[in-house]
Enzyme design. Structure first.
Site, PDB file in Angstrom:
ATOM      1  N   GLU A  35       0.940  -1.275  -0.042  1.00 18.85           N
ATOM      2  CA  GLU A  35      -0.009   0.041   0.047  1.00 18.85           C
ATOM      3  C   GLU A  35       0.938   1.298  -0.051  1.00 18.85           C
ATOM      4  OE1 GLU A  35      -2.743   0.199   3.037  1.00 18.85           O
ATOM      5  OE2 GLU A  35      -3.867   1.937   2.573  1.00 18.85           O
ATOM      6  N   GLN A  65       0.638   5.155   6.228  1.00 23.18           N
ATOM      7  CA  GLN A  65       2.003   4.465   5.521  1.00 23.18           C
ATOM      8  C   GLN A  65       3.082   5.721   5.439  1.00 23.18           C
ATOM      9  OE1 GLN A  65      -1.130   2.081   5.601  1.00 23.18           O
ATOM     10  NE2 GLN A  65      -1.405   3.532   3.955  1.00 23.18           N
ATOM     11  N   GLY A  90      -8.337   5.200   7.638  1.00 20.22           N
ATOM     12  CA  GLY A  90      -8.848   4.965   9.058  1.00 20.22           C
ATOM     13  C   GLY A  90      -8.296   3.876   9.909  1.00 20.22           C
TER      14      GLY A  90
END
Ligand SMILES: *[C@@H]1O[C@H](CO)[C@@H](O)[C@H](O)[C@H]1NC(C)=O
Ligand SMILES: *[C@@H]1O[C@H](CO)[C@@H](O)[C@H](O)[C@H]1NC(C)=O
Ligand SMILES: *[C@@H]1O[C@H](CO)[C@@H](O)[C@H](O)[C@H]1NC(C)=O
Ligand SMILES: *[C@@H]1O[C@H](CO)[C@@H](O)[C@H](O)[C@H]1NC(C)=O
Ligand SMILES: *[C@@H]1O[C@H](CO)[C@@H](O)[C@H](O)[C@H]1NC(C)=O
Ligand SMILES: *[C@@H]1O[C@H](CO)[C@@H](O)[C@H](O)[C@H]1NC(C)=O
Ligand SMILES: *[C@@H]1O[C@H](CO)[C@@H](O)[C@H](O)[C@H]1NC(C)=O
Length: 498
Positions: free
Chosen positions: A169, A213, A209
């Protein structure tokens, strides 16, 4: 006599050259407007912890492997909770699916029907599903399978639906930011693709939420934890990336609330300095302690259905202090290459883009762009000190979110300054933005680019399309002829006059 013939010839040459150039220009325009293979589309579903967002991207088909050409066509927020809440309550599920379908109707309308079967569709689930997987793997597998079945029933080309790791991500977010900013390649004077001068990339700060990162390039080539080597368009990058599960905006807030509840003797009167004065709210114990992130903080007589009432205190200093408590800062033991919770991190360097929750927090405080650290602190300070009535009067923001911005501003301050170790100077390198060139900054674009091999590892594919080169050649030839003819005519004219 001979000069007259030459003059006629040169004039003819001049006229025909101009004619050919005009014809080429018309053909090219016509091709671009009417006959070019047109746009290609791609769809990515971002299944986050609090909601799902559907992104549709488009780009000119013949420039598939170029850089910086993809833009966002539609972004549709699926109303309702994230997919990790599916299977808990059938009437809520029904609502969620209804909203899903209405987003998909919107998507189908935006993409021309004859392109549906050549449009790829991807789904990536993030921290909400990572947490569910930890809690109940069967439930998370069922949800993913339901999503796959649904996506396969659509007229698009189904590609992949899976939970992506926090590190992926972070890396996809970094790819998105730099792709949109054209940091990987640019066109040089000769119209070929080269690495931009200085070859600087921008770091990526993403706040969701349930997780957050960080990703940036580092010269630290120790190849330790969190460092990934990626090759894009023929160049190598060493990217540091880390994802902190449970440190997303909402889950971290639950942790802060859990600590206030723990420190309180009366569950009907819990004080929270991060909520504004004059505000109170009643929530179930399950809301706070039901999460995988707070289950270790449960009070001794935990009872999910029981209510807790929380009152606001509006105290920025106390709120800052409480937020700091959820970070284990001492675990880094003064080391310079460590963020928090004992996690290795090389010192931050270069420009950073802070988006998603970072952006929304800055936006609520009216601080988008690049506010200084002092400005950020003093603005959040006065925000926290406003009572609930004044806050509602001064800010046109949904009350559900408005009550939490004092907390989230302190959270953003703390993770950036105490966690990642930005200081007064390096803070100036952070920009709080939502979009670049009208396209959302989100990991989804980097995910699509990577999974569909649209960023080749090697640069040798990066030549101009053949026909363009051909046209350029013809254009050059006729331009040269035009100039030669012109020169001839001028010489003849001069000769005739004298
Ligand atoms: C893009 O690159 C891939 C592999 O690198 C290649 O197969 C494909 O044909 C390229 N597409 C275009 C339009 O050049
Ligand atoms: C997509 O649909 C068109 C008709 O709309 C058809 O001609 C084409 O073969 C289909 N392509 C694929 C890959 O199924
Ligand atoms: C789907 O993505 C996951 C990770 O993102 C990968 O491990 C898997 O191989 C992919 N599956 C397919 C069919 O591409
Ligand atoms: C709690 O807030 C409500 C409004 O949401 C208000 O009507 C009520 O008086 C408050 N209760 C206390 C004890 O302050
Ligand atoms: C908890 O509060 C909600 C609304 O504030 C109320 O509807 C519910 O009955 C309460 N539950 C209990 C067990 O008191
Ligand atoms: C962290 O930095 C110190 C010097 O500041 C260095 O000695 C050490 O090797 C570094 N650790 C890692 C894992 O890079
Ligand atoms: C933040 O601002 C407040 C009010 O202006 C001030 O009292 C406080 O010392 C500041 N904190 C930091 C760390 O600068």
């Amino acid at each position: 006599m001979a000069s007259k013939l030459v003059a006629t010839l040169a004039s003819f040459l001049l006229l025909s050259s101009v004619g050919v150039i005009i014809a080429i220009a018309i053909i090219q325009t016509y091709k671009i407007t009417y006959v070019s293979p047109g746009l290609k589309y791609g769809i990515v579903l971002d299944c986050g912890s609090s909601r799902t967002t559907v992104y549709v991207y488009e780009w000119p088909a013949e420039k598939e492997n170029n850089t910086g050409i993809i833009t966002e066509t539609v972004k549709c927020n699926v109303k309702g909770p994230g997919i990790s809440d599916l299977g808990r309550n059938s009437s809520q599920d029904e609502e969620t699916w209804k909203h899903f379908k209405s987003c998909m109707v919107q998507v189908k309308e935006k993409i021309p029907a004859f392109k549906h079967n050549s449009t790829s569709i991807f789904l990536g689930a993030t921290a909400g599903m990572r947490l569910l997987q930890l809690q109940n793997e069967t439930a998370s597998n069922t949800i993913l399978q339901d999503m796959r079945n649904y996506l396969q029933s659509l007229p698009f080309q189904f590609q992949n639906a899976s939970i992506i790791s926090g590190e992926e991500e972070g890396l996809y977010g970094w790819i998105t930011v730099n792709y949109l900013m054209n940091n990987f390649l640019e066109r040089d004077l000769w119209n070929s693709w080269v690495r931009p001068h200085g070859a600087k990339t921008v770091g990526s700060l993403d706040l969701g939420g349930a997780s957050t990162q960080i990703a940036f390039t580092t010269t630290d080539d120790a190849m330790g934890e969190g460092l990934t080597k990626v090759t894009l368009y023929g160049y190598d990058y060493t990217v540091y990336t880390h994802s902190f599960l449970c440190f997303g905006k909402n889950e971290a807030e639950k942790t802060v609330l859990a600590k206030f509840v723990q420190g309180s003797t009366d569950l009907n009167n819990v004080q929270n300095p991060c909520y504004p004065v004059g505000f109170n709210i009643t929530m179930t114990e399950e809301f706070i302690f039901g999460s995988e992130c707070t289950k270790d903080l449960r009070i001794s007589n935990y009872s999910p259905e029981r209510n807790i009432t929380i009152f606001g205190g509006g105290d920025a200093a106390e709120c800052r202090n409480a937020v700091r408590q959820i970070f284990n800062l001492s675990s880094c033991d003064g080391s310079q290459n460590c963020s928090f919770n004992g996690v290795y991190q090389p010192p931050v360097s270069g420009q950073f883009m802070a988006y998603a929750g970072f952006y929304y927090t800055a936006w609520a405080l009216k601080l988008v762009g690049a506010p200084t650290l002092d400005k950020f602190n003093s603005t959040l300070w006065s925000f926290c000190s406003m009572d609930w009535t004044k806050l509602k009067r001064n800010y046109n923001i949904n009350e559900k979110h408005l009550k939490s911005y004092c907390y989230s501003a302190n959270y953003v301050y703390t993770i950036l300054v105490d966690g990642y170790k930005f200081n007064t100077a390096s803070w100036n390198d952070i920009r709080f933005e939502r979009q670049v060139k009208n396209t959302s900054i989100a990991w989804t674009l980097g995910y699509m680019l990577t999974l569909s091999n649209m960023i080749p590892a090697e640069a040798k594919h990066m030549h101009l399309p053949m026909e363009n080169t051909l046209f350029a050649g013809i254009l050059f030839l006729f331009s040269a002829l035009t100039i030669i003819a012109l020169v001839f005519l001028i010489i003849l004219l001069i000769r005739t006059c004298y």
